[in-house]
Scaffold this active site. Structure first.
Site, PDB file in Angstrom:
ATOM      1  N   PRO A 190     -10.059   2.696   2.101  1.00  0.00           N
ATOM      2  CA  PRO A 190      -9.245   2.147   1.010  1.00  0.00           C
ATOM      3  C   PRO A 190      -9.364   0.615   1.016  1.00  0.00           C
ATOM      4  O   PRO A 190      -8.796  -0.050   1.872  1.00  0.00           O
ATOM      5  CB  PRO A 190      -7.830   2.624   1.333  1.00  0.00           C
TER       6      PRO A 190
ATOM      7  N   ASP B 198      -9.837  -3.073   5.143  1.00  0.00           N
ATOM      8  CA  ASP B 198      -9.493  -1.653   5.220  1.00  0.00           C
ATOM      9  C   ASP B 198      -7.962  -1.563   5.256  1.00  0.00           C
ATOM     10  O   ASP B 198      -7.332  -1.943   6.253  1.00  0.00           O
ATOM     11  CB  ASP B 198     -10.112  -1.081   6.511  1.00  0.00           C
ATOM     12  N   HIS B 199      -7.408  -1.074   4.177  1.00  0.00           N
ATOM     13  CA  HIS B 199      -5.949  -1.113   4.062  1.00  0.00           C
ATOM     14  C   HIS B 199      -5.260  -0.134   5.013  1.00  0.00           C
ATOM     15  O   HIS B 199      -4.043  -0.172   5.182  1.00  0.00           O
ATOM     16  CB  HIS B 199      -5.552  -0.805   2.604  1.00  0.00           C
ATOM     17  N   ARG B 200      -6.028   0.738   5.667  1.00  0.00           N
ATOM     18  CA  ARG B 200      -5.417   1.601   6.681  1.00  0.00           C
ATOM     19  C   ARG B 200      -5.042   0.783   7.908  1.00  0.00           C
ATOM     20  O   ARG B 200      -4.155   1.153   8.670  1.00  0.00           O
ATOM     21  CB  ARG B 200      -6.408   2.702   7.113  1.00  0.00           C
TER      22      ARG B 200
ATOM     23  N   VAL C 227      -5.219  -3.008   7.891  1.00  0.00           N
ATOM     24  CA  VAL C 227      -4.721  -4.354   7.587  1.00  0.00           C
ATOM     25  C   VAL C 227      -3.765  -4.284   6.392  1.00  0.00           C
ATOM     26  O   VAL C 227      -4.086  -3.675   5.376  1.00  0.00           O
ATOM     27  CB  VAL C 227      -5.912  -5.276   7.241  1.00  0.00           C
TER      28      VAL C 227
END
Ligand code: CAO
Length: 548
Positions: A346, A520-522, A524
């Protein structure tokens, strides 16, 4: 009484083999034969074991270093007499040669028995037969491939001859001394002695390893001895592998692991059904197009859960003139990686600008003083990124294969996207935190040159913590780079432009550098990304900070 000894690289049969993994750190207690580092040549992956038990005082190698026989792996503190004790009872290749029983072979009058040399392990499975009965073999040609949990290795023919009988089949397990084949030596009329394959390789197998590492040598030399440096001769027969034991070189297996591909799923197109790098890339391409689900390892443990439509099949020629152009190998491989990363991570991209007016003045001055070096803004960006990674360790991390843990890295290896005529490659500048601007400039020039000349080795493109993709020399005001998994963020840099910037009283002309941080929004959060980018901008805006 304690003693600090050097653990040395034994005779590994090759020069300049890259270290791909360091398995210990200072302070670790190691047992005899415990792996210290892993090396990977294009023929084999091998662990170099500790020659004696003790406590690691210093590790002298890091990932990416290239080693040859005699390179120091580590300093190990050990009880003064333990090394001697450990060495007792261990056979070097030479000893194995001396102890190999000499018998004449009743099975074939002029045939010699070829046995497994000292490979350092027992019960190692045969995963490939490289020759068939009746085949003519040359000295050093691989007869069979063995694969232990430590190494994949070929056992070479000790002399020229004709294979009279194969004594093993795929799936058999063998140990040092096991009979592999009967080979009639070329031009030999009389029965001869039983021959360990290792005997034919005195340079590689004999006890030429440095004395302090003798015990390690006995194990690793044996494992390395059968690995052949030269090209493999053509097959005399097509050997079909059973479905549960696909053959792929260690490098191909590593590549498959990197992409999260279960090697058993891939059909090999090479000789004897062996799986090649292209087969793995093609599998990924097909899987992505078909919406298949790569394995957990590559999915960061999340599974991709994708259910994509198949790729549209269009007859473009129906609509006008077309020309077909095959994709380069680099494009195929990087394409598979990019597609996976784009689909499975993501992504969010955070944009910011750095005022590099002062930096630019200093850079120009540095360039004028070092005319033989090209000092571009990128070297400052590397330094600023290192500072930001130190300040925000979550960005210097990777999700582990289960997707449940973050691996925080204490080293600072920076990948640089380099545009080449064949596609994008990402060489890695190692330990960028320990290098000055001029060293970085020289190294950047060197890796760009090597990338464009197709001279980069796999080791030079591995181990990156964070990547920078600079399109600043070309143009643009911003873009959304794709995270280079398993890294968690990438910095995109666009072209600096002079802009009017309000300083509280006036609009002043300032040189502004656009920054685009994809993450990577998982791993950060948006707030952390904004802080990271603002920190970067501050570093670049005041280069004195880079000294901190
Ligand atoms: N703003 C303004 N000018 C810039 C700049 C920036 N952000 N970055 C570089 N420049 C200037 C340089 O100073 C240099 O100027 P001079 O020719 O006057 O000295 C010029 O642009 C060309 O620089 P460069 O591209 O040769 O060198 P670099 O160190 O900036 O970059 C490299 C090296 C290898 C990263 C680059 O050549 C490259 O390949 N970039 C493309 C990367 C890419 O394709 N990314 C996309 C990935 S996603 O598909």
């Amino acid at each position: 009484m304690v003693d600090v000894k050097q653990a040395l690289v034994p005779d590994i049969g090759h020069e300049q083999v890259p270290v791909i993994e360091v398995l210990v750190k200072p302070g670790d207690t190691v047992a005899v034969d415990q792996g210290l580092v892993t090396l990977e040549s294009d023929k084999a992956t091998m662990e170099l074991p500790a020659p004696f038990a003790g406590v690691v005082k210093e590790v002298k190698l890091k990932v990416g270093d290239e080693v040859s026989q005699g390179s120091v792996i580590a300093l190990i503190e050990t009880a003064a007499d333990s090394g001697k004790a450990e060495n007792d009872g261990k056979t070097t290749g030479k000893n194995a040669e001396a102890s190999a029983p000499v018998t004449s072979s009743p099975a074939a009058a002029a045939a010699r028995e070829v046995v497994v040399p000292d490979i350092g392990s027992d019960n190692v499975p045969v995963i490939e037969l490289l020759v068939a009965v009746g085949a003519s073999v040359r000295k050093d040609q691989g007869l069979v491939t063995l694969e232990s949990d430590k190494a994949t290795m070929e056992v070479p023919a000790p002399f020229d001859g004709v294979v009279k009988e194969l004594k093993v089949k795929i799936g058999d397990t063998v140990s040092p001394g096991s009979l592999l084949a009967l080979v009639e030596a070329a031009g030999e009329a009389a029965p001869q002695a039983r021959t360990a394959a290792a005997v034919a390789e005195p340079a590689a197998v004999s006890a030429s390893a440095p004395a302090p590492a003798e015990a390690a040598a006995s194990k690793a030399v044996a494992a390395a001895a059968p690995v052949q440096a030269g090209p493999r001769p053509p097959f005399d027969a097509r050997i079909v592998m059973p479905g549960d034991a696909p053959y792929a070189s260690p490098a191909v297996r590593a590549f498959a692991r990197e992409l999260g591909v279960e090697i058993h799923q891939v059909k090999g197109s090479g000789r004897g059904g062996r799986i090649q790098r292209e087969d793995v890339a093609a599998w990924v391409k097909h899987a992505l197009a078909a919406g298949a689900r790569p394995t957990e390892a590559g999915a960061g443990g999340q599974g991709n859960g994708l259910n994509l439509l198949p790729w549209p099949k269009v007859d473009f020629a129906k609509f006008g003139e077309v020309e077909e152009q095959p994709l380069s190998r680099i494009k195929k491989i990087s394409g598979a990686n990019l597609a996976r990363n784009w689909a499975m991570i993501p992504h969010v991209t955070q944009h910011d600008e750095a005022d590099i007016t002062e930096l630019e003045a200093f850079r120009k001055q540095l360039g004028a003083e070092n005319k033989d070096l090209k000092v571009t803004p990128l070297v400052f960006q590397i330094k600023a990124v290192v500072a930001a990674l130190k300040a925000f360790p979550t960005f210097n991390a990777s999700l582990d294969a289960s997707g449940e843990k973050l691996i925080l890295k204490k080293y600072f290896h920076i990948g640089i996207a380099v545009d080449t005529p064949d596609g994008l490659v990402v060489p890695v500048i190692r330990d960028a935190d320990q290098k000055g601007l001029l060293t970085l400039a020289a190294e950047l020039g060197e890796i760009s040159r090597k990338a464009r000349d197709k001279k980069l080795g796999a080791a030079e493109m591995s181990g990156g913590c964070f990547s920078i993709s600079s399109l600043g020399g070309i143009g643009g005001t911003g873009f959304t780079p794709i995270v280079n998994a398993p890294e968690v963020a990438i910095l995109g840099v666009s072209k600096a432009q002079t802009k009017p910037v309000w300083n509280g009283k006036d609009f002043a002309p300032r040189l502004m550098l656009p920054l685009s941080l994809s993450y990577d929004h998982r791993v950060v959060d948006g707030a952390a990304a904004a802080r990271f980018t603002a920190f970067l901008a501050a570093q670049l805006g005041d280069i004195r900070r880079l000294l901190l």
